[in-house]
Design a protein around this motif. Structure first.
Motif, short mmCIF file in Angstrom:
data_model
loop_
_atom_site.label_atom_id
_atom_site.label_comp_id
_atom_site.label_asym_id
_atom_site.label_seq_id
_atom_site.Cartn_x
_atom_site.Cartn_y
_atom_site.Cartn_z
N ASN A 19 53.50 24.02 96.06
CA ASN A 19 54.52 24.22 97.09
C ASN A 19 55.90 24.41 96.49
OD1 ASN A 19 52.78 24.13 99.22
ND2 ASN A 19 53.20 22.02 99.80
N PHE A 20 56.18 23.65 95.42
CA PHE A 20 57.50 23.79 94.78
C PHE A 20 57.66 25.17 94.18
CE2 PHE A 20 60.28 23.42 91.06
CZ PHE A 20 61.41 22.89 91.65
N LYS A 21 56.65 25.68 93.53
CA LYS A 21 56.75 26.99 92.89
C LYS A 21 56.76 28.12 93.92
CE LYS A 21 54.72 27.75 89.00
NZ LYS A 21 53.71 27.94 87.93
N ARG A 22 56.15 27.88 95.08
CA ARG A 22 56.14 28.92 96.10
C ARG A 22 57.48 29.02 96.84
NH1 ARG A 22 51.23 31.15 97.44
NH2 ARG A 22 49.42 30.18 96.45
N ASN A 23 58.28 27.97 96.74
CA ASN A 23 59.64 28.05 97.27
C ASN A 23 60.48 28.79 96.24
OD1 ASN A 23 62.33 27.55 98.08
ND2 ASN A 23 61.74 25.64 99.08
N ARG A 24 60.55 30.09 96.37
CA ARG A 24 61.13 30.92 95.32
C ARG A 24 62.59 30.58 95.07
NH1 ARG A 24 57.63 32.29 92.20
NH2 ARG A 24 59.05 33.86 91.36
N ARG A 25 63.33 30.34 96.13
CA ARG A 25 64.74 30.03 95.95
C ARG A 25 64.94 28.74 95.18
NH1 ARG A 25 68.19 29.23 101.31
NH2 ARG A 25 66.88 27.38 101.38
N GLY A 26 64.20 27.69 95.54
CA GLY A 26 64.33 26.42 94.84
C GLY A 26 63.80 26.48 93.42
N TYR A 27 62.69 27.20 93.24
CA TYR A 27 62.09 27.29 91.90
C TYR A 27 63.00 28.06 90.94
CZ TYR A 27 58.76 28.46 88.22
OH TYR A 27 58.14 28.61 87.01
N ILE A 28 63.52 29.19 91.40
CA ILE A 28 64.41 29.98 90.55
C ILE A 28 65.71 29.21 90.28
CG2 ILE A 28 65.79 32.09 90.44
CD1 ILE A 28 63.59 33.49 92.01
N ALA A 46 59.92 9.50 99.01
CA ALA A 46 61.23 9.63 99.65
C ALA A 46 62.36 9.53 98.63
CB ALA A 46 61.39 8.55 100.72
N THR A 47 62.16 8.73 97.59
CA THR A 47 63.21 8.57 96.58
C THR A 47 63.41 9.85 95.79
OG1 THR A 47 62.63 6.22 96.38
CG2 THR A 47 63.92 7.20 94.60
N VAL A 48 62.33 10.48 95.39
CA VAL A 48 62.44 11.71 94.58
C VAL A 48 63.10 12.82 95.39
CG1 VAL A 48 61.09 13.50 93.43
CG2 VAL A 48 60.50 11.10 93.10
N THR A 49 62.77 12.93 96.66
CA THR A 49 63.38 13.98 97.47
C THR A 49 64.86 13.73 97.71
OG1 THR A 49 62.74 12.78 99.49
CG2 THR A 49 61.21 14.43 98.65
N PHE A 72 69.57 23.71 96.49
CA PHE A 72 68.33 24.48 96.61
C PHE A 72 67.17 23.75 95.93
CE2 PHE A 72 71.10 28.54 96.74
CZ PHE A 72 71.31 28.34 98.09
N MET A 73 67.44 23.11 94.79
CA MET A 73 66.41 22.32 94.14
C MET A 73 65.97 21.15 95.02
SD MET A 73 67.96 22.19 90.27
CE MET A 73 66.95 20.76 89.86
N GLY A 74 66.94 20.47 95.64
CA GLY A 74 66.60 19.36 96.51
C GLY A 74 65.76 19.79 97.70
N GLU A 75 66.08 20.95 98.27
CA GLU A 75 65.28 21.45 99.39
C GLU A 75 63.86 21.78 98.94
OE1 GLU A 75 67.46 24.77 100.80
OE2 GLU A 75 68.92 23.56 101.95
N ALA A 76 63.72 22.34 97.75
CA ALA A 76 62.39 22.66 97.25
C ALA A 76 61.57 21.40 96.99
CB ALA A 76 62.50 23.51 95.98
N VAL A 77 62.20 20.39 96.41
CA VAL A 77 61.50 19.12 96.16
C VAL A 77 61.12 18.46 97.48
CG1 VAL A 77 61.74 16.81 95.20
CG2 VAL A 77 62.58 18.78 93.92
N ARG A 78 62.02 18.48 98.44
CA ARG A 78 61.73 17.89 99.75
C ARG A 78 60.54 18.58 100.41
NH1 ARG A 78 66.06 19.43 103.88
NH2 ARG A 78 64.89 21.37 103.59
N ALA A 102 58.21 20.26 98.88
CA ALA A 102 57.01 20.05 98.07
C ALA A 102 56.32 18.74 98.41
CB ALA A 102 57.36 20.10 96.59
N PHE A 103 57.09 17.71 98.77
CA PHE A 103 56.52 16.41 99.10
C PHE A 103 56.20 16.29 100.59
CE2 PHE A 103 58.23 15.37 94.98
CZ PHE A 103 57.37 14.41 94.50
N ASP A 104 56.52 17.30 101.37
CA ASP A 104 56.24 17.26 102.81
C ASP A 104 54.83 17.79 103.05
OD1 ASP A 104 56.21 17.28 105.53
OD2 ASP A 104 57.97 18.56 105.79
N PRO A 105 53.89 16.94 103.53
CA PRO A 105 52.51 17.41 103.72
C PRO A 105 52.37 18.43 104.84
CG PRO A 105 52.78 15.21 104.63
CD PRO A 105 54.06 15.53 103.89
#
Length: 353
Positions: free
Chosen positions: A25-34, A271-274, A337-343, A345-348
């Motif tokens: 999921n993190f890698k598929r979020n192109r904006r956050g991954y880039i 929740a802490t990591v996000t 953008f990184m924080g949004e991607a991490v969030r 990625a941890f959202d089921p």
């Protein structure tokens, strides 16, 4: 995602199916991954600032011997000079001595963050030129060199503050949520009182009493920044402490500390990591604001906030304000953008197609 893309183990740790899904999921979020790749590249480059922007050569070949002035100090007598002090490689006399029996390799930017260019064709602040690519500030120091060093200090400060705050905040939230009762009640009342204090005003007052430096600012901001992690961790522990697997562990005689750190904490860490990338962005913003107001790092330190302050004081030198704005805006945007991607990625519930 197939096993060929994600191996079963990494650095001796087993990668579960949930971890694979989060990475996917993190890698598929192109904006956050880039953004994460771009930010890591910039941070990695800034770690070697002394090899990129320095007023000392990277390497000197003199009389059949190799010297590394960027890493070690050498006296002028080592190159045939007269003084026992450290050699000034920008001095024409020293440069001629070296070139008689060897050669010099300079960094890409031949200025450090505190190097004053005494050969400016115009009064400082000088506009961008072939020598100073982003111009100089009002003291004749290279803006690009100060930007690289300032970027490194800002990120290192933010990372250190975020990691220590996470450790303290997670520990406090874990104990409050697990034990509850009077401990939780007193902890919440203390946080309400402590959180109501004006952090920025206290930092300004303390900075006027003591001489601020990196570690003083880190300690002062740590007094308040850890509280942001308590709420999310406490809520996870309040929810999980009465679940069946916790009751079963207690029935088997497992100690409370082991239950907290081994059984419940991994669930609370989601929740802490996000939350951490946003805390990092806030830490950098606070440091920049203090430097802009003159209550941050010591005078002369490479600082993005000090660069913005110079841009405000020198409106006829727009390159100062533009450089500071672009660097800070880019840095914070990448972190968000990184924080949004991490969030995500941890959202089921978040699925990228």
């Amino acid at each position: 995602m197939s096993d060929q893309i994600f191996p079963d183990t990494f650095l001796g740790m087993r990668i579960t199916a949930i971890t694979r899904r989060r990475i996917d999921n993190f890698k598929r979020n192109r904006r956050g991954y880039i953004s994460s790749v771009f930010f890591m590249v910039l941070f990695f480059i800034s770690l070697f600032a002394e090899l990129i922007a320095n007023d000392k050569p990277l390497m000197v070949w003199f009389d059949g011997a190799v010297y590394s002035p960027a890493l070690f100090e050498y006296t002028e007598t080592a190159f045939g000079g007269e003084f026992e002090t450290e050699a000034d490689y920008r001095d024409e006399f020293v440069a001629e001595l070296i070139e008689e029996k060897g050669w010099i390799i300079w960094p890409l930017i031949p200025f450090s963050y505190d190097t004053v260019n005494l050969d400016l064709p115009v009064p400082a602040p000088a506009p961008p030129s072939a020598v100073n690519w982003l111009g100089t500030d009002d003291q004749g120091r290279d803006v690009l060199a100060r930007t690289i060093y300032g970027f490194r200090i800002s990120v290192l400060f933010g990372l250190t503050l975020t990691l220590i705050s996470a450790v303290v905040g997670v520990s406090v939230g874990a104990f409050q949520g697990f034990y509850g009762g009077l401990l939780d009640l007193l902890g919440q009342r203390f946080m309400e009182i402590w959180g109501g204090m004006p952090m920025l005003y206290l930092l300004i007052i303390m900075a006027s009493v003591i001489t601020p430096n990196f570690w003083w600012l880190l300690g002062l901001m740590l007094l308040f920044s850890w509280m942001g992690f308590v709420g999310v961790v406490r809520a996870e522990f309040l929810k999980a402490r009465n679940l069946d697997f916790v009751r079963a562990a207690k029935a088997l005689g497992v100690s409370n500390l082991k239950i907290i750190y081994k059984h419940i904490l991994p669930n609370a860490m989601v929740a802490t990591v996000t939350f951490m990338p946003f805390t990092l962005a806030g830490s950098i913003t606070t440091l920049t604001a203090l430097d802009f107001l003159g209550f941050g790092l010591p005078i002369g330190s490479p600082s993005l906030g000090e660069l913005l302050n110079q841009g405000k004081a020198n409106l006829t030198a727009p390159w100062l304000g533009i450089t500071g704005f672009v660097v800070i805006a880019t840095m914070l945007s990448l972190l968000v953008f990184m924080g949004e991607a991490v969030r995500d990625a941890f959202d089921p519930r978040k699925v990228y197609r």
